[in-house]
Write an enzyme that holds these catalytic residues in place. Sequence first.
Site, PDB file in Angstrom:
ATOM      1  N   GLY A   8       1.078   7.951  -9.380  1.00 31.31           N
ATOM      2  CA  GLY A   8       0.373   6.937  -7.645  1.00 31.31           C
ATOM      3  C   GLY A   8      -0.291   7.481  -7.195  1.00 31.31           C
ATOM      4  N   GLY A  11      -3.573   5.902  -5.077  1.00 31.16           N
ATOM      5  CA  GLY A  11      -3.598   4.921  -4.558  1.00 31.16           C
ATOM      6  C   GLY A  11      -3.298   5.325  -2.891  1.00 31.16           C
ATOM      7  N   GLN A  12      -2.984   4.635  -1.654  1.00 35.98           N
ATOM      8  CA  GLN A  12      -2.915   4.445  -0.385  1.00 35.98           C
ATOM      9  C   GLN A  12      -2.671   5.725  -0.034  1.00 35.98           C
ATOM     10  OE1 GLN A  12      -0.848   1.302   1.841  1.00 35.98           O
ATOM     11  NE2 GLN A  12      -2.115   1.175   3.696  1.00 35.98           N
ATOM     12  N   ILE A  35      -2.951   6.506 -13.626  1.00 35.45           N
ATOM     13  CA  ILE A  35      -3.486   5.780 -14.756  1.00 35.45           C
ATOM     14  C   ILE A  35      -5.302   5.280 -15.271  1.00 35.45           C
ATOM     15  CG2 ILE A  35      -1.569   4.424 -14.369  1.00 35.45           C
ATOM     16  CD1 ILE A  35      -3.323   1.861 -12.608  1.00 35.45           C
ATOM     17  N   TYR A 143       7.486  -8.612  -3.952  1.00 34.19           N
ATOM     18  CA  TYR A 143       8.060  -7.389  -2.883  1.00 34.19           C
ATOM     19  C   TYR A 143       9.017  -7.108  -2.503  1.00 34.19           C
ATOM     20  CZ  TYR A 143       5.890  -3.525   0.380  1.00 34.19           C
ATOM     21  OH  TYR A 143       5.299  -2.254   0.432  1.00 34.19           O
ATOM     22  N   LYS A 147      12.001  -3.620  -3.685  1.00 36.68           N
ATOM     23  CA  LYS A 147      12.291  -2.402  -2.964  1.00 36.68           C
ATOM     24  C   LYS A 147      13.715  -2.860  -2.542  1.00 36.68           C
ATOM     25  CE  LYS A 147       8.132  -0.721  -2.338  1.00 36.68           C
ATOM     26  NZ  LYS A 147       7.900   0.271  -3.002  1.00 36.68           N
ATOM     27  N   ILE A 173       1.029   1.088   7.167  1.00 39.51           N
ATOM     28  CA  ILE A 173       0.570   2.547   7.221  1.00 39.51           C
ATOM     29  C   ILE A 173      -1.550   2.765   8.094  1.00 39.51           C
ATOM     30  CG2 ILE A 173       0.334   4.829   6.091  1.00 39.51           C
ATOM     31  CD1 ILE A 173       2.579   4.105   4.861  1.00 39.51           C
TER      32      ILE A 173
END
Length: 322
Positions: A8, A11-12, A35, A143, A147, A173
């Site tokens: 990833g 990503g962020q 990806i 979500y 987690k 974040i």
Amino acid sequence: MKNILIIGSTGQIGSELTMELRRRYGNDHVVAGYITGAEPKGELRETGPMALADVTNGEQIAEVVKKYDIDAIYNLAALLSVVAESKPLLAWRIGIDGLWNILEVARENHCSVFTPSSIGSFGLSTPHVRTPQDTIQRPRTIYGVSKVTTELLSDYYFYKYGVDTRSVRFPGIISYITPPGGGTTDYAVDIFYSAVRGEKFICPLRKGTLLDMMYMPDALKAAITLMEANPDRLVHHNGFNVASMSFAPETIYAEIKKHRPEFEMDYDVDPLKQSIAESWPDRMNDICARREWGWAPNYDIRSMTADMLEKLTERLKLGSTD
């Protein structure tokens, strides 16, 4: 760590973590996994190796690990909270089935693994003030459920197979580099874009909604510091609370107005985001992270706001924050 794979990487968190790890360990030692359709671009592409590494394809991950002699994996593949609620099956496939693939590859190839958890792993029945490290976790979002499962499955692989798994529970974040991507706490990034662009900000959360937040440099510091920590000091391994600052929408608005007096904000509450936010802690107790691996943030709301406005203004080329 000798060679690192970032799952990833575009990503962020991944895009900034990859560059920070390359600065620390050398460009050639950090592989940017991606990806199809989300290939690295610009500096991320130009500064080091990259490889197709879809978390849902265990064989592909194993090939990359062997090719680059990987000994540490940062697994950042996930759908953020609001997006996950609209795609629960995909969220599970990426977050849990994907994690299983990573852990199996790590077990077979003797890799350490970092897979972040989140404040989303808590629920309405969790103590919201000074949320303990070890406490009840009964989230009602996919979500959050994923987690909690991440924390438990990672611990399972540590205790059963000896895989060196580690994770923190990230707050919301805030970053001036990576735009929001569908999270409940994303308003705390959006508000800065509105301020810098001279636009009125419409807040999707109700006044008084407290949430833990963290500036991206501290988030990167938390991930790397934990992975570099002496394992002999760790009592916990997965799901460390890490805290930096806690604020409600009106608090960050007031702080921004110190730099941008003309800035305006109004409210238009999003019921889904509000319900998710109300199930998360107001402020986590991160004493275990501080004791076990020396966690301490560098930024508070004042220093973060000043730096965020300065850097975002420069990035958007809209003039000075003065």
